[in-house]
Design a protein around this motif. Structure first.
Motif, PDB file in Angstrom:
ATOM      1  N   UNK A   1       0.832  -1.200   0.000  1.00 12.50           N
ATOM      2  CA  UNK A   1       0.000   0.000   0.000  1.00 12.50           C
ATOM      3  C   UNK A   1       0.873   1.259   0.000  1.00 12.50           C
ATOM      4  N   UNK A   2       0.365   2.357  -0.522  1.00 14.42           N
ATOM      5  CA  UNK A   2       1.109   3.624  -0.461  1.00 14.42           C
ATOM      6  C   UNK A   2       0.931   4.273   0.913  1.00 14.42           C
ATOM      7  N   UNK A   3       1.889   5.082   1.298  1.00 12.59           N
ATOM      8  CA  UNK A   3       1.770   5.822   2.552  1.00 12.59           C
ATOM      9  C   UNK A   3       0.627   6.819   2.458  1.00 12.59           C
ATOM     10  N   UNK A   4      -0.134   6.920   3.547  1.00 15.74           N
ATOM     11  CA  UNK A   4      -1.193   7.925   3.650  1.00 15.74           C
ATOM     12  C   UNK A   4      -1.061   8.587   5.014  1.00 15.74           C
ATOM     13  N   UNK A   5       0.187   9.009   5.326  1.00 17.86           N
ATOM     14  CA  UNK A   5       0.512   9.531   6.650  1.00 17.86           C
ATOM     15  C   UNK A   5      -0.423  10.650   7.059  1.00 17.86           C
ATOM     16  N   UNK A   6      -1.107  10.438   8.175  1.00 12.96           N
ATOM     17  CA  UNK A   6      -2.009  11.441   8.729  1.00 12.96           C
ATOM     18  C   UNK A   6      -1.184  12.421   9.559  1.00 12.96           C
ATOM     19  N   UNK A   7      -1.249  13.708   9.278  1.00 16.33           N
ATOM     20  CA  UNK A   7      -0.454  14.654  10.056  1.00 16.33           C
ATOM     21  C   UNK A   7      -0.981  14.792  11.476  1.00 16.33           C
ATOM     22  N   UNK A   8      -0.080  15.090  12.404  1.00 19.23           N
ATOM     23  CA  UNK A   8      -0.490  15.331  13.780  1.00 19.23           C
ATOM     24  C   UNK A   8       0.328  14.533  14.773  1.00 19.23           C
ATOM     25  N   UNK A   9       0.092  14.800  16.052  1.00 18.62           N
ATOM     26  CA  UNK A   9       0.748  14.060  17.116  1.00 18.62           C
ATOM     27  C   UNK A   9       0.117  12.684  17.235  1.00 18.62           C
ATOM     28  N   UNK A  10       0.694  11.848  18.099  1.00 13.70           N
ATOM     29  CA  UNK A  10       0.215  10.473  18.216  1.00 13.70           C
ATOM     30  C   UNK A  10      -1.254  10.426  18.651  1.00 13.70           C
ATOM     31  N   UNK A  11      -1.639  11.235  19.610  1.00 14.67           N
ATOM     32  CA  UNK A  11      -3.034  11.216  20.054  1.00 14.67           C
ATOM     33  C   UNK A  11      -3.973  11.663  18.939  1.00 14.67           C
ATOM     34  N   UNK A  12      -3.543  12.608  18.121  1.00 17.01           N
ATOM     35  CA  UNK A  12      -4.384  13.067  17.016  1.00 17.01           C
ATOM     36  C   UNK A  12      -4.523  11.987  15.951  1.00 17.01           C
ATOM     37  N   UNK A  13      -3.420  11.321  15.628  1.00 15.33           N
ATOM     38  CA  UNK A  13      -3.474  10.274  14.607  1.00 15.33           C
ATOM     39  C   UNK A  13      -4.314   9.095  15.087  1.00 15.33           C
ATOM     40  N   UNK A  14      -4.272   8.813  16.395  1.00 10.17           N
ATOM     41  CA  UNK A  14      -5.054   7.713  16.960  1.00 10.17           C
ATOM     42  C   UNK A  14      -6.478   8.121  17.296  1.00 10.17           C
ATOM     43  N   UNK A  15      -6.841   9.376  17.044  1.00 14.69           N
ATOM     44  CA  UNK A  15      -8.184   9.883  17.399  1.00 14.69           C
ATOM     45  C   UNK A  15      -8.461   9.633  18.876  1.00 14.69           C
ATOM     46  N   UNK A  16      -7.467   9.921  19.709  1.00 14.89           N
ATOM     47  CA  UNK A  16      -7.504   9.626  21.137  1.00 14.89           C
ATOM     48  C   UNK A  16      -7.640  10.900  21.955  1.00 14.89           C
ATOM     49  N   UNK A  17      -8.608  10.923  22.861  1.00 13.52           N
ATOM     50  CA  UNK A  17      -8.754  12.043  23.790  1.00 13.52           C
ATOM     51  C   UNK A  17      -8.554  11.525  25.207  1.00 13.52           C
ATOM     52  N   UNK A  18      -7.900  12.324  26.051  1.00 14.07           N
ATOM     53  CA  UNK A  18      -7.577  11.934  27.413  1.00 14.07           C
ATOM     54  C   UNK A  18      -8.358  12.773  28.410  1.00 14.07           C
ATOM     55  N   UNK A  19      -8.724  12.163  29.528  1.00 15.98           N
ATOM     56  CA  UNK A  19      -9.346  12.888  30.633  1.00 15.98           C
ATOM     57  C   UNK A  19      -8.815  12.323  31.937  1.00 15.98           C
ATOM     58  N   UNK A  20      -8.662  13.203  32.921  1.00 11.11           N
ATOM     59  CA  UNK A  20      -8.069  12.831  34.193  1.00 11.11           C
ATOM     60  C   UNK A  20      -9.151  12.649  35.240  1.00 11.11           C
ATOM     61  N   UNK A  21      -8.987  11.586  36.064  1.00 11.74           N
ATOM     62  CA  UNK A  21      -9.933  11.321  37.135  1.00 11.74           C
ATOM     63  C   UNK A  21      -9.159  10.982  38.389  1.00 11.74           C
ATOM     64  N   UNK A  22      -9.848  10.978  39.528  1.00 15.12           N
ATOM     65  CA  UNK A  22      -9.195  10.667  40.797  1.00 15.12           C
ATOM     66  C   UNK A  22      -9.923   9.607  41.565  1.00 15.12           C
ATOM     67  N   UNK A  23     -10.511   8.649  40.866  1.00 22.61           N
ATOM     68  CA  UNK A  23     -11.314   7.635  41.552  1.00 22.61           C
ATOM     69  C   UNK A  23     -10.633   6.281  41.579  1.00 22.61           C
ATOM     70  N   UNK A  24      -9.293   6.289  41.569  1.00 26.10           N
ATOM     71  CA  UNK A  24      -8.565   5.040  41.693  1.00 26.10           C
ATOM     72  C   UNK A  24      -8.478   4.617  43.143  1.00 26.10           C
ATOM     73  N   UNK A  25      -7.838   3.495  43.440  1.00 28.84           N
ATOM     74  CA  UNK A  25      -7.686   3.020  44.815  1.00 28.84           C
ATOM     75  C   UNK A  25      -7.031   4.076  45.694  1.00 28.84           C
TER      76      UNK A  25
END
Length: 270
Positions: free
Chosen positions: A142-166
Motif C-alpha cells: 500500500x502507499x503511505x497515507x501519513x495522517x499529520x499530527x501528534x500520536x493522540x491526534x493520529x489515533x483519534x484519542x482524547x484523554x481525561x483525568x480522574x481521581x477515583x482510583x484506589x
C-alpha cells in the motif's frame, strides 16, 4: 499491477513495506510528529503498530492454509529514542517457531543508521475467519497515507483525568473515536492501535514533574474490540516510586469483560 485496497492504521501512520526476492520483507516508518504525546515526550507507543504489523506478518505468513491470525501478546521495550535527524525506522524480524498453539516472532526496531532503538515480541494464534485469507495475502504493497499530527491526534484519542482510583489515586481515561482506518481487516480495533493508545494513557497517570520515558509495554489481547463505537481505555497506577512507576491499562466490552490489558513501565526520577 492493481492498487492496494488496504486502508488501515499502517498507511495512516506512514508505514510501508517492500518484498525482497528471497521472501523477506522490509518495513519503513517515517519519524515525525506521530511519536509525540500531549506532554511533548517521545512516545514508545508510536512504535506499536510497526511492531505488531511487522512481527505479526512474519507469524501470519507461516500460518496453516485457510487460516487467519490475531495477535494475542505484544511486548515492546524501548532502548532509546531515534537520533536527532533520523528520517525513518525499520524492523528486523526473527521468527522463533510454532508450538502448536502460538506462532512467535521477536525483532528489533532500528533507525536509518541500523542502531537498535527498541526490541519487540509478538505472539499470534490462527483461526478460521470470515475473510479470504489467501486473497488478502495477494494485496500489493500500500502507499503511505501519513495522517499529520501528534500520536493522540493520529489515533483519534482524547484523554481525561480522574481521581477515583484506589485510595483516591490518579486515573486517566482515553477514548478512541471509531475511525474506520484504525481497524484491522476484520473490522475490530487494530491491536497495534490499542497498544499505542495504552502506552500513552498508561504514561499519563504519572505526575508531570516526573521526567517520564516509557521503558516497556506488555499487552494481552483477550477478545476482539469492535470499532463500532468509541473505545474507552482506563489506566490506573500499580506502583509510583521515586525512580520508576508501573500502570495497568484495560478496556472492557459492553458486558464489563476485559477485552485487552496492558502494563506500562516508566522510568524517570521526580
Amino acid at each position: 499491477m492493481r492498487e492496494s485496497q488496504h486502508n488501515g492504521p499502517e498507511p495512516r501512520l506512514g508505514l510501508t513495506f517492500s518484498e525482497n526476492p528471497d521472501g523477506t520483507v522490509n518495513w519503513h516508518q517515517p519519524v515525525s510528529d506521530q511519536f509525540v504525546d500531549p506532554s511533548g515526550r517521545f512516545a514508545t507507543g508510536g512504535l506499536a503498530v510497526l511492531v505488531d504489523s511487522g512481527l505479526g506478518a512474519e507469524n501470519h505468513r507461516r500460518r496453516p492454509s485457510g487460516k487467519w491470525t490475531v495477535t494475542t501478546e505484544l511486548r515492546l521495550d524501548l532502548i532509546g529514542a531515534p537520533r536527532e535527524g533520523s528520517t525513518g525506522l525499520g524492523i528486523r524480524a526473527d521468527h522463533l517457531g510454532h508450538d502448536g498453539h502460538c506462532l512467535t516472532t521477536r525483532g528489533e526496531v532500528v533507525d536509518d543508521d541500523g542502531e537498535v532503538i527498541a526490541s519487540g515480541l509478538v505472539k499470534t494464534m490462527e483461526f478460521a475467519a470470515g475473510v479470504d485469507a489467501e486473497g488478502y495475502d495477494d494485496e500489493p504493497p500500500w502507499p503511505s497515507a501519513l495522517e499529520p499530527g501528534t500520536l493522540t491526534e493520529v489515533l483519534c484519542l482524547t484523554l481525561s483525568e480522574r481521581g477515583d482510583g484506589p485510595g483516591g489515586s490518579r486515573v486517566v481515561e482515553g477514548v478512541i473515536a471509531p475511525e474506520p482506518t484504525l481497524a484491522n481487516p476484520l473490522g475490530n480495533l487494530h491491536g497495534g492501535v490499542f497498544a499505542a493508545a495504552a502506552e500513552v494513557v498508561g504514561a499519563a497517570v504519572f505526575p508531570h514533574e516526573r521526567d517520564v520515558s516509557s521503558s516497556s509495554l506488555d499487552v494481552r489481547y483477550v477478545r476482539q474490540i469492535p470499532l463500532v463505537q468509541p473505545v474507552t481505555i482506563r489506566a490506573e497506577v500499580l506502583h509510583d516510586g521515586r525512580s520508576w512507576g508501573i500502570s495497568q491499562v484495560t478496556t472492557r466490552d459492553e458486558r464489563g469483560r476485559v477485552s485487552a490489558v496492558a502494563t506500562v513501565t516508566v522510568y524517570g526520577r521526580r
